[in-house]
Scaffold this motif. Structure first.
Motif, PDB file in Angstrom:
ATOM      1  N   ALA A   9       0.826  -1.216   0.000  1.00 13.33           N
ATOM      2  CA  ALA A   9       0.000   0.000   0.000  1.00 13.33           C
ATOM      3  C   ALA A   9       0.857   1.262   0.000  1.00 13.33           C
ATOM      4  CB  ALA A   9      -0.943  -0.013   1.198  1.00 13.33           C
ATOM      5  N   LYS A  10       1.955   1.243   0.714  1.00 14.89           N
ATOM      6  CA  LYS A  10       2.843   2.401   0.772  1.00 14.89           C
ATOM      7  C   LYS A  10       3.389   2.738  -0.620  1.00 14.89           C
ATOM      8  CE  LYS A  10       6.502   4.042   3.801  1.00 14.89           C
ATOM      9  NZ  LYS A  10       7.467   3.649   4.822  1.00 14.89           N
ATOM     10  N   ASP A  11       3.788   1.706  -1.362  1.00 13.01           N
ATOM     11  CA  ASP A  11       4.287   1.906  -2.720  1.00 13.01           C
ATOM     12  C   ASP A  11       3.196   2.442  -3.638  1.00 13.01           C
ATOM     13  OD1 ASP A  11       6.854   0.844  -2.109  1.00 13.01           O
ATOM     14  OD2 ASP A  11       6.075  -1.178  -2.348  1.00 13.01           O
ATOM     15  N   MET A  12       2.003   1.891  -3.526  1.00 15.24           N
ATOM     16  CA  MET A  12       0.910   2.316  -4.396  1.00 15.24           C
ATOM     17  C   MET A  12       0.463   3.740  -4.087  1.00 15.24           C
ATOM     18  SD  MET A  12       0.795   0.006  -6.554  1.00 15.24           S
ATOM     19  CE  MET A  12      -0.471   0.769  -7.527  1.00 15.24           C
ATOM     20  N   MET A  13       0.539   4.161  -2.853  1.00 15.36           N
ATOM     21  CA  MET A  13       0.187   5.545  -2.526  1.00 15.36           C
ATOM     22  C   MET A  13       1.218   6.515  -3.129  1.00 15.36           C
ATOM     23  SD  MET A  13      -2.735   5.547  -1.072  1.00 15.36           S
ATOM     24  CE  MET A  13      -3.122   4.196  -2.189  1.00 15.36           C
ATOM     25  N   PHE A  14       2.472   6.092  -3.205  1.00 17.89           N
ATOM     26  CA  PHE A  14       3.496   6.895  -3.874  1.00 17.89           C
ATOM     27  C   PHE A  14       3.158   7.033  -5.351  1.00 17.89           C
ATOM     28  CE2 PHE A  14       7.370   7.330  -6.330  1.00 17.89           C
ATOM     29  CZ  PHE A  14       8.016   8.374  -5.694  1.00 17.89           C
ATOM     30  N   VAL A  15       2.787   5.915  -5.978  1.00 16.61           N
ATOM     31  CA  VAL A  15       2.404   5.940  -7.394  1.00 16.61           C
ATOM     32  C   VAL A  15       1.216   6.867  -7.593  1.00 16.61           C
ATOM     33  CG1 VAL A  15       1.428   4.570  -9.285  1.00 16.61           C
ATOM     34  CG2 VAL A  15       3.321   3.662  -7.934  1.00 16.61           C
ATOM     35  N   LYS A  16       0.205   6.736  -6.756  1.00 17.60           N
ATOM     36  CA  LYS A  16      -0.996   7.565  -6.895  1.00 17.60           C
ATOM     37  C   LYS A  16      -0.666   9.053  -6.732  1.00 17.60           C
ATOM     38  CE  LYS A  16      -5.754   7.977  -5.435  1.00 17.60           C
ATOM     39  NZ  LYS A  16      -6.840   7.425  -4.672  1.00 17.60           N
ATOM     40  N   LYS A  17       0.197   9.381  -5.790  1.00 17.14           N
ATOM     41  CA  LYS A  17       0.544  10.776  -5.534  1.00 17.14           C
ATOM     42  C   LYS A  17       1.241  11.413  -6.734  1.00 17.14           C
ATOM     43  CE  LYS A  17       3.065  13.722  -2.307  1.00 17.14           C
ATOM     44  NZ  LYS A  17       3.834  13.768  -1.065  1.00 17.14           N
ATOM     45  N   TYR A  18       2.120  10.657  -7.382  1.00 20.72           N
ATOM     46  CA  TYR A  18       2.914  11.217  -8.467  1.00 20.72           C
ATOM     47  C   TYR A  18       2.466  10.775  -9.860  1.00 20.72           C
ATOM     48  CZ  TYR A  18       5.831  12.813  -4.709  1.00 20.72           C
ATOM     49  OH  TYR A  18       6.279  13.443  -3.581  1.00 20.72           O
ATOM     50  N   TYR A  19       1.334  10.106  -9.932  1.00 16.79           N
ATOM     51  CA  TYR A  19       0.783   9.611 -11.196  1.00 16.79           C
ATOM     52  C   TYR A  19       0.559  10.764 -12.165  1.00 16.79           C
ATOM     53  CZ  TYR A  19      -2.432   6.880 -14.144  1.00 16.79           C
ATOM     54  OH  TYR A  19      -3.047   6.233 -15.175  1.00 16.79           O
ATOM     55  N   GLN A  46      -9.129   0.382  -6.389  1.00 14.24           N
ATOM     56  CA  GLN A  46     -10.347   0.163  -5.590  1.00 14.24           C
ATOM     57  C   GLN A  46     -10.513  -1.277  -5.107  1.00 14.24           C
ATOM     58  OE1 GLN A  46     -14.003   1.224  -7.513  1.00 14.24           O
ATOM     59  NE2 GLN A  46     -15.040   1.504  -5.562  1.00 14.24           N
ATOM     60  N   PRO A  47     -10.386  -2.284  -5.977  1.00 16.16           N
ATOM     61  CA  PRO A  47     -10.542  -3.661  -5.475  1.00 16.16           C
ATOM     62  C   PRO A  47      -9.469  -4.059  -4.455  1.00 16.16           C
ATOM     63  CG  PRO A  47     -10.612  -3.625  -7.886  1.00 16.16           C
ATOM     64  CD  PRO A  47     -10.222  -2.258  -7.429  1.00 16.16           C
ATOM     65  N   LEU A  48      -8.369  -3.341  -4.451  1.00 18.28           N
ATOM     66  CA  LEU A  48      -7.294  -3.610  -3.504  1.00 18.28           C
ATOM     67  C   LEU A  48      -7.482  -2.861  -2.186  1.00 18.28           C
ATOM     68  CD1 LEU A  48      -4.340  -3.276  -6.042  1.00 18.28           C
ATOM     69  CD2 LEU A  48      -5.416  -5.405  -5.243  1.00 18.28           C
ATOM     70  N   GLY A  49      -8.526  -2.011  -2.135  1.00 17.20           N
ATOM     71  CA  GLY A  49      -8.786  -1.218  -0.956  1.00 17.20           C
ATOM     72  C   GLY A  49      -7.776  -0.094  -0.769  1.00 17.20           C
ATOM     73  N   LEU A  50      -7.211   0.403  -1.872  1.00 18.77           N
ATOM     74  CA  LEU A  50      -6.144   1.389  -1.791  1.00 18.77           C
ATOM     75  C   LEU A  50      -6.514   2.743  -2.387  1.00 18.77           C
ATOM     76  CD1 LEU A  50      -3.172  -0.905  -2.816  1.00 18.77           C
ATOM     77  CD2 LEU A  50      -3.815  -0.198  -0.518  1.00 18.77           C
TER      78      LEU A  50
END
Length: 51
Positions: A9-19, A46-50
């Motif tokens: 989740a930490k990695d994916m939030m980084f991706v989302k922030k800088y997408y 969304q299906p990952l709850g992230l």
């Protein structure tokens, strides 16, 4: 993203922030992909709850 050997989740939030962010120092950039296999990033997270 943080080199711990797993995507979490930490990695994916980084991706989302800088997408879709562009580096202003790079003159030749390809257009970022906004849809992958018919889905946008939020629809993938969304299906990952992230989202």
């Amino acid at each position: 993203m943080n080199y711990d050997g797993k995507v979490d989740a930490k990695d994916m939030m980084f991706v989302k922030k800088y997408y879709l962010m562009k580096n202003p120092d790079v003159m030749t950039q390809k257009q970022a992909v906004t849809i992958y296999k018919g889905k946008i990033l939020d629809e993938i997270l969304q299906p990952l709850g992230l989202n």
